[in-house]
Design an enzyme around this catalytic site. Structure first.
Site, PDB file in Angstrom:
ATOM      1  N   GLY A  54      37.561  44.680  48.625  1.00 63.57           N
ATOM      2  CA  GLY A  54      37.999  43.978  47.419  1.00 63.57           C
ATOM      3  C   GLY A  54      37.326  42.644  47.225  1.00 63.57           C
ATOM      4  N   PHE A  55      38.123  41.570  47.292  1.00 63.17           N
ATOM      5  CA  PHE A  55      37.552  40.270  46.975  1.00 63.17           C
ATOM      6  C   PHE A  55      37.967  39.235  48.017  1.00 63.17           C
ATOM      7  CE2 PHE A  55      41.694  40.369  44.939  1.00 63.17           C
ATOM      8  CZ  PHE A  55      42.219  39.131  45.243  1.00 63.17           C
ATOM      9  N   ALA A  56      37.194  38.159  48.072  1.00 63.46           N
ATOM     10  CA  ALA A  56      37.503  37.057  48.987  1.00 63.46           C
ATOM     11  C   ALA A  56      37.358  35.765  48.202  1.00 63.46           C
ATOM     12  CB  ALA A  56      36.555  37.072  50.175  1.00 63.46           C
ATOM     13  N   CYS A  89      25.779  37.474  50.636  1.00 63.48           N
ATOM     14  CA  CYS A  89      25.412  38.523  49.705  1.00 63.48           C
ATOM     15  C   CYS A  89      23.905  38.547  49.474  1.00 63.48           C
ATOM     16  CB  CYS A  89      26.142  38.383  48.369  1.00 63.48           C
ATOM     17  SG  CYS A  89      27.906  38.386  48.581  1.00 63.48           S
TER      18      CYS A  89
END
Lengths: 223, 449
Positions: A157-159, A175
């Site tokens: 998901g997301f951080a 990334c």
């Protein structure tokens, strides 16, 4: 149709344990034994490398990492290398996208929107950056996204960097992009973790059209 | 032959990068098993196979980007003539003989084996074994077979359609070990002959070293962890048995009047409200009436205190596929029959799809379990703690009964029991509760729902 989502704040949890929990929930979700899930967690220092990531974006040797108390995982999400650690709000939606939209890009855009809207509640203007998934503030990344989908059920998901110590990002090229990172605290926001999570839940609920339910404690169900 | 396409993963997506094949050419793949993975903008997606068969052709290499709806691979269905040929030509040829090539082989080959091996030649019985020797074989089973030099043709499959499962090969392996350990020197009984013929090409030496096989025993046990829900149910059941002094009293209740009322309104209610009218809401209604007169049945125990609940919150046991759950109708006494039916339908539907909210399974003060709907005549359920009583409704059956003036009539009868906690409720009290319940149900004459 009315959709439900169980929200769980796992607090501080090792990356490996949370990953195992995700896999369990994904299995359960595929078998429709549980409704959608939205997990929140804070990991101890850890670097994770997506399956298509490049190890050259890891700037430290494994010994250095060990000395710094940082664990390392190669995992099955999209995206390159990233860092998780204390002060970061990590969110793992386990959603069945068939009940929403069968659109993987749409899903990522929707996560970005939920983050942007939640940040707006704290006076932060987040934005997208063409070709670079995530949420950015003045060219610095405040929230990273990496997702895995199997039979339309999502994981990872997301951080969102809340009060993250940004020094730890020095070990990697996040990334694979050589752009700066930032955090809500770095942008002058002092709201506590619980308030940020509450805002995230509100916007996820609106954008993904679900009603929030507490996880059912099964001890209370049985005869 | 099934074409595997790059799927459309969303409106805006026109191409995707194929990042990984989970299968190699020549490998078997099940329908819906992950076949390859694609990557689009931070999202990795596993793509399941559209068909079962052998991955015969891979047209796109890893890390190439292709347009959606283009063909990335082909899958040969099992049994197709093309499949074995393609497979043999593939890069994994050295594998032990797979099921595919065999069926066509026996006929031309039958005359060959007898001269080749000095074995009594009984080729006739072989076809029964050979026509569909194993069915599809999973890579795991194939690996175990390869590592242990097992000829799969000799393993009896107990899976669906005679398929060889992991436990089958393990059982075979165990049997082989046992046989090897046993003092059975060169005493080849007639039995092993047919298998010796079966292995076909290249397997002759292997066939020779295989020990005589007693019928491979099926696995005697299977171990599986309990689900979370099952564990909690187990805990609760034992805890309740330990806590309460369970006693059950059974009463015969004549449901004929209720059946009449129900028959009169069933159609209309189905039409107007979209759900069926069952017996359960009548019983729930009668329970509320009886609790008003006998409130101890709606109480709970706290140490040495009795807690009387002023609300009547009825738990209704709902059977799930792998467990049960007891959603609660709050303030059930404030609802009429129709309202109770509506609540029962709503709660049980959502219970089955795991969509109950936590407060909908909490706070019950009395429970009803309707095992009669599964044909049970009567039962002795376990009390749902911290409650002190549960009503078990037995099947409603047309039964000849003696009525006034010693006449015999056919009535709809249910054996319904109250299981109560004798710590708090005495038998006479429980029976008076049941008499009240019975009176309400048997004298149901009103068309009021």
């Amino acid at each position: 149709m009315l959709k439900f989502c169980e929200i769980r704040d796992l607090g501080r949890m090792e990356y490996g344990a949370a990953w195992e929990l995700q896999r369990q929930l994904v299995r359960d979700r595929k078998e429709a034994r549980i409704p959608d899930q939205l997990l929140f967690v804070e990991h101890p220092h850890v670097l994770t490398l997506g399956r298509n990531g490049r190890r050259k974006n890891l700037l430290a040797s494994e010994e250095t990492l060990k000395a710094a108390g940082i664990s390392f995982y190669e995992i099955d999400r999209g995206g390159d290398i990233t860092y998780h650690g204390p002060g970061q709000i990590v969110g793992y939606p386990i959603f069945d996208l068939r009940a929403w939209r069968r659109d993987v890009a749409g899903y990522v855009r929707a996560i970005e929107q939920a983050i942007i809207d939640a940040l707006a509640e704290f006076g932060i203007v987040g934005e997208r950056s063409q070709g670079a998934t995530g949420v950015w503030v003045n060219g610095a990344k405040v929230c990273a996204i990496g997702v895995h989908i199997s039979r339309w059920v999502t994981s990872h998901g997301f951080a969102l960097n809340h009060t993250t110590d940004l020094n730890y990002f020095k070990y990697i090229i996040p990334c694979g992009l050589t752009r700066p990172v930032t955090s809500m605290a770095g942008l002058g926001v002092t709201a506590p973790r619980a308030d940020v999570i509450a805002a995230l839940v509100r916007h996820f609920s609106r954008i993904f059209e679900f009603e929030v339910v507490e996880p059912v404690l099964q001890s209370e169900q049985a005869i | 032959m099934t074409d595997v396409m790059m799927p459309q993963m969303g409106e805006s997506i026109t191409e995707a990068t194929l990042t990984r094949w989970f299968k190699k050419p020549g490998e078997r793949v099940e329908r819906d098993e992950p076949l390859f993975e694609i990557s689009t903008d931070k999202v990795d997606t596993e793509i399941p196979s559209p068909a079962a068969g052998v991955l015969s052709e891979v047209l796109v290499e890893e890390n190439s980007t292709v347009a959606v709806n283009s063909v990335v691979a082909r899958i040969a269905e099992e049994g197709a003539k093309a499949a074995p040929a393609g497979k043999a030509a593939g890069p994994v040829a050295p594998e032990p003989p797979a099921p595919g090539p065999k069926p066509p082989a026996p006929a031309p080959q039958a005359p060959v084996p007898p001269p080749a091996t000095p074995v009594p030649p009984p080729p006739a019985p072989e076809p029964t074994e050979a026509e569909e020797p194993q069915g599809p074989i999973s890579p795991l089973v194939r690996r175990i077979a390869r590592e242990n030099k097992i000829d799969l043709a000799q393993v009896k499959g107990t899976g669906t359609g005679g398929r060889i499962t992991k436990s089958d090969v393990e059982a075979y392996l165990a049997a082989r070990k046992a046989a090897a350990a046993a003092p059975t020197p060169a005493a080849p009984p007639p039995a092993p002959a047919p298998p010796a013929a079966a292995p076909g090409p290249a397997a002759a030496p292997q066939g020779a070293e295989l020990p005589p096989l007693p019928m491979p025993a099926a696995a005697k046990i299977r171990v599986e962890p309990m689900s979370n829900m099952r564990q909690k149910i187990a805990e609760h059941m034992v805890m309740s048995k330990r806590t309460s002094a369970h006693v059950t009293t059974i009463h015969k209740i004549d449901m004929t009047n209720v059946a009449k009322v129900r028959a009169r309104h069933k159609e209309l209610i189905k039409e107007r409200y979209g759900f069926s009218l069952t017996y359960l809401p009548f019983i729930a209604r009668a329970v509320c009436e009886a609790i008003r007169d006998y409130p101890l049945c709606n109480a709970s125990i706290d140490g040495t205190n009795i807690i009387y609940h002023n609300e009547i919150n009825l738990g209704i046991a709902v059977a799930l596929d792998n467990g049960l759950i007891v959603p609660v109708i709050r303030n059930a006494d404030e609802r009429n029959v129709l309202g109770l039916q509506h609540a029962i339908v709503d709660l049980s539907t959502r219970a089955r799809s795991r969509q109950l909210k936590p407060d909908e399974v909490q706070g019950g003060t009395f429970s009803i379990t309707n095992f009669g709907s599964f044909g049970s005549l009567f039962g002795t359920p376990i009390i749902n703690q911290p409650q002190v009583a549960i009503l078990g409704v037995g099947a409603i059956e047309k039964t000849p009964v003696v009525v006034e003036n010693d006449a015999i009539a056919i009535r709809s009868i249910s054996l319904t029991g109250l299981t109560f906690d004798h710590r708090l409720i005495d038998g006479a009290y429980a029976d008076r509760f049941m008499q009240k319940l019975k009176a309400v149900l048997e004298s149901w004459s009103e068309d009021i729902l």
